[in-house]
Scaffold this motif. Structure first.
Motif, PDB file in Angstrom:
ATOM      1  N   GLN A 141      40.220  -3.746  14.310  1.00  0.00           N
ATOM      2  CA  GLN A 141      41.360  -4.641  14.540  1.00  0.00           C
ATOM      3  C   GLN A 141      42.141  -4.260  15.791  1.00  0.00           C
ATOM      4  N   GLU A 142      41.557  -3.407  16.628  1.00  0.00           N
ATOM      5  CA  GLU A 142      42.304  -2.885  17.770  1.00  0.00           C
ATOM      6  C   GLU A 142      42.780  -3.976  18.724  1.00  0.00           C
ATOM      7  N   ALA A 143      42.030  -5.066  18.841  1.00  0.00           N
ATOM      8  CA  ALA A 143      42.439  -6.134  19.760  1.00  0.00           C
ATOM      9  C   ALA A 143      43.767  -6.740  19.331  1.00  0.00           C
ATOM     10  N   CYS A 144      43.958  -6.932  18.037  1.00  0.00           N
ATOM     11  CA  CYS A 144      45.224  -7.459  17.525  1.00  0.00           C
ATOM     12  C   CYS A 144      46.359  -6.480  17.793  1.00  0.00           C
ATOM     13  N   GLU A 145      46.094  -5.203  17.538  1.00  0.00           N
ATOM     14  CA  GLU A 145      47.124  -4.177  17.682  1.00  0.00           C
ATOM     15  C   GLU A 145      47.593  -4.078  19.139  1.00  0.00           C
ATOM     16  N   VAL A 146      46.644  -3.965  20.044  1.00  0.00           N
ATOM     17  CA  VAL A 146      46.983  -3.793  21.456  1.00  0.00           C
ATOM     18  C   VAL A 146      47.641  -5.049  22.016  1.00  0.00           C
ATOM     19  N   ALA A 147      47.090  -6.216  21.706  1.00  0.00           N
ATOM     20  CA  ALA A 147      47.650  -7.466  22.233  1.00  0.00           C
ATOM     21  C   ALA A 147      49.073  -7.674  21.760  1.00  0.00           C
ATOM     22  N   ALA A 148      49.371  -7.314  20.512  1.00  0.00           N
ATOM     23  CA  ALA A 148      50.730  -7.480  19.992  1.00  0.00           C
ATOM     24  C   ALA A 148      51.726  -6.650  20.799  1.00  0.00           C
ATOM     25  N   ALA A 149      51.336  -5.417  21.135  1.00  0.00           N
ATOM     26  CA  ALA A 149      52.232  -4.551  21.893  1.00  0.00           C
ATOM     27  C   ALA A 149      52.418  -5.040  23.325  1.00  0.00           C
ATOM     28  N   LEU A 150      51.323  -5.477  23.957  1.00  0.00           N
ATOM     29  CA  LEU A 150      51.388  -5.845  25.370  1.00  0.00           C
ATOM     30  C   LEU A 150      51.975  -7.232  25.608  1.00  0.00           C
ATOM     31  N   ALA A 151      52.058  -8.045  24.567  1.00  0.00           N
ATOM     32  CA  ALA A 151      52.617  -9.393  24.733  1.00  0.00           C
ATOM     33  C   ALA A 151      54.139  -9.386  24.780  1.00  0.00           C
ATOM     34  N   LEU A 152      54.761  -8.257  24.450  1.00  0.00           N
ATOM     35  CA  LEU A 152      56.220  -8.174  24.375  1.00  0.00           C
ATOM     36  C   LEU A 152      56.827  -7.578  25.640  1.00  0.00           C
ATOM     37  N   GLU A 153      58.050  -7.974  25.922  1.00  0.00           N
ATOM     38  CA  GLU A 153      58.841  -7.341  26.968  1.00  0.00           C
ATOM     39  C   GLU A 153      59.544  -6.116  26.383  1.00  0.00           C
ATOM     40  N   ASP A 154      60.074  -5.269  27.260  1.00  0.00           N
ATOM     41  CA  ASP A 154      60.750  -4.053  26.788  1.00  0.00           C
ATOM     42  C   ASP A 154      61.924  -4.377  25.874  1.00  0.00           C
ATOM     43  N   ARG A 155      62.600  -5.491  26.118  1.00  0.00           N
ATOM     44  CA  ARG A 155      63.796  -5.823  25.343  1.00  0.00           C
ATOM     45  C   ARG A 155      63.462  -6.408  23.967  1.00  0.00           C
ATOM     46  N   ASP A 156      62.211  -6.750  23.728  1.00  0.00           N
ATOM     47  CA  ASP A 156      61.810  -7.359  22.462  1.00  0.00           C
ATOM     48  C   ASP A 156      61.620  -6.296  21.382  1.00  0.00           C
ATOM     49  N   TRP A 157      61.438  -6.768  20.154  1.00  0.00           N
ATOM     50  CA  TRP A 157      61.254  -5.874  19.011  1.00  0.00           C
ATOM     51  C   TRP A 157      59.912  -6.119  18.339  1.00  0.00           C
TER      52      TRP A 157
END
Length: 377
Positions: free
Chosen positions: A87-103
């Motif tokens: 499931q690594e693609a889901c995990e990595v994409a979720a982190a990289l889709a956000l800006e620093d200010r997001d949660w």
């Protein structure tokens, strides 16, 4: 005599009156009939090489992180580890889709997403080691505590996103949950509140096929989990969860939509849990080796590696460098996890409330007295 039988009463209508109409046109909310894909299609050419390289590096690192954490459980250094291998693609994409200010609001299986967002790899495992309630400061990287109870993080994400919008903060919350979590009441409550409030939140459902041992077909009869979005008045997106660029694109679009005031989105990523539910689970009791091997052929790392190699973006040196970097991370993780942590029992009371309640102060004083008494023995 009923109301309908009264003289002059209007005839009974078994259907709603003509004034009724849908509040929302359902057609634009419906997901595609098949999971959206990028790899192996013409859409892959539109992705920046830098993004593909970043995704690949994080996927390789994440796979090594999973295998190392699993090994640590066998060595007694972790109490439990729910692997996200496959499931690594889901995990990595979720982190990289956000800006620093997001949660980011992760579940217990989403340690890899937290690490990809910048969290210390050891701190991400502290909860699973049994040392702290959380193990890190959620504000530092804007990663909420790893949620062990199913789906309880989803209403929290909605509340934070709604509060941010009321304050005028340009913040989006991305909440992760498994297919099993969609059977919890918190999931439905969160979607309903998010849609009514038009909160800037994105829900990512990692459909890995099983809620521990319960297959998806025994959880829901819906065409897909993404279809559930329509009932709450938000768009549903269906994506190949092993296609890292596709997941990144769908989540990025959902985050951008939420940020500009478009409201929430439910994304279902179709993936597969290669390893057992946790190290305490025997997956052979409810699925066969043939099923697992079929999904290994759809491995997210191999899929991206093949695409990048074909486009001349990855060679043997690049593959070796990514593997060496991942091994360096694993070695440091082993070294730090093999050192016994020095814990202060009083930390139990340090991060429960911003201001301790009278009951907590009483409990803390009782524990301090017991510790002092043990020291005098």
């Amino acid at each position: 005599m009923t109301v309908q039988e009264l003289p002059g009463a209007a005839p009974y209508r078994p259907t709603p009156p003509p004034a009724w109409k849908p509040r929302t046109d359902p057609a634009p909310l419906l997901p595609d009939p098949e999971p959206y894909r990028v790899l192996g299609t013409d859409a892959a050419a539109g992705f920046a090489p830098e993004l593909l390289r970043r995704l690949y590096t994080e996927l390789v690192r994440g796979r090594r992180y999973n295998t190392q954490a699993t090994a640590l459980t066998k060595q007694g250094r972790l109490a439990v580890y729910p692997s996200s291998t496959g499931q690594e693609a889901c995990e990595v994409a979720a982190a990289l889709a956000l800006e620093d200010r997001d949660w980011l609001f992760p579940s217990y299986r989403d340690t890899l997403a937290a690490v990809a967002r910048g969290l210390d790899p050891v701190q991400a495992l502290t909860l699973l080691r049994g040392d702290w309630h959380t193990g890190y400061d959620p504000r530092e990287h804007r990663v909420a505590p790893l949620s062990t109870p199913l789906a309880t993080q989803l209403p929290h994400a909605v509340g934070l996103a709604h509060a941010a919008r009321l304050k005028g903060d340009d913040v989006v919350a991305l909440a992760m949950v498994g297919d099993g979590g969609t059977s919890e009441g918190d999931f439905h409550e969160a979607l309903n509140f998010a849609a009514v409030w038009q909160a800037p939140v994105v829900f990512l459902v990692q459909n890995n096929g099983f809620a521990i041992s319960v297959p998806l077909a025994k959880q829901t009869a819906a065409p897909s989990l993404a279809h559930k979005a329509v009932g709450y008045g938000m768009p549903g997106r269906l994506v190949d969860g092993n296609d890292a660029p596709a997941v990144h694109q769908v989540l990025s679009e959902a985050v951008a939509r939420a940020r500009r005031g478009g409201g929430p989105t439910l994304v279902e990523a179709v993936t597969y849990r290669i390893d057992a539910h946790t190290n305490a689970d025997d997956a052979t009791r409810y699925r066969g080796d043939g099923e697992v091997e079929a999904w290994r052929a759809h491995d997210p790392i191999r899929l991206l590696e093949r695409e990048m190699t074909d486009r001349g973006l990855l060679d043997e040196d690049g593959v070796r460098q990514a593997a060496e970097d991942a091994e360096t991370m694993a070695a440091r993780l082993r070294e730090r996890m093999n050192a016994d942590a020095r814990l202060d029992p009083m930390d139990l009371f340090a991060h429960v409330y911003a201001e301790q309640t009278a009951q907590l102060r009483e409990q803390a004083a009782q524990l301090r007295a017991e510790l002092d008494a043990e020291g005098d023995v």
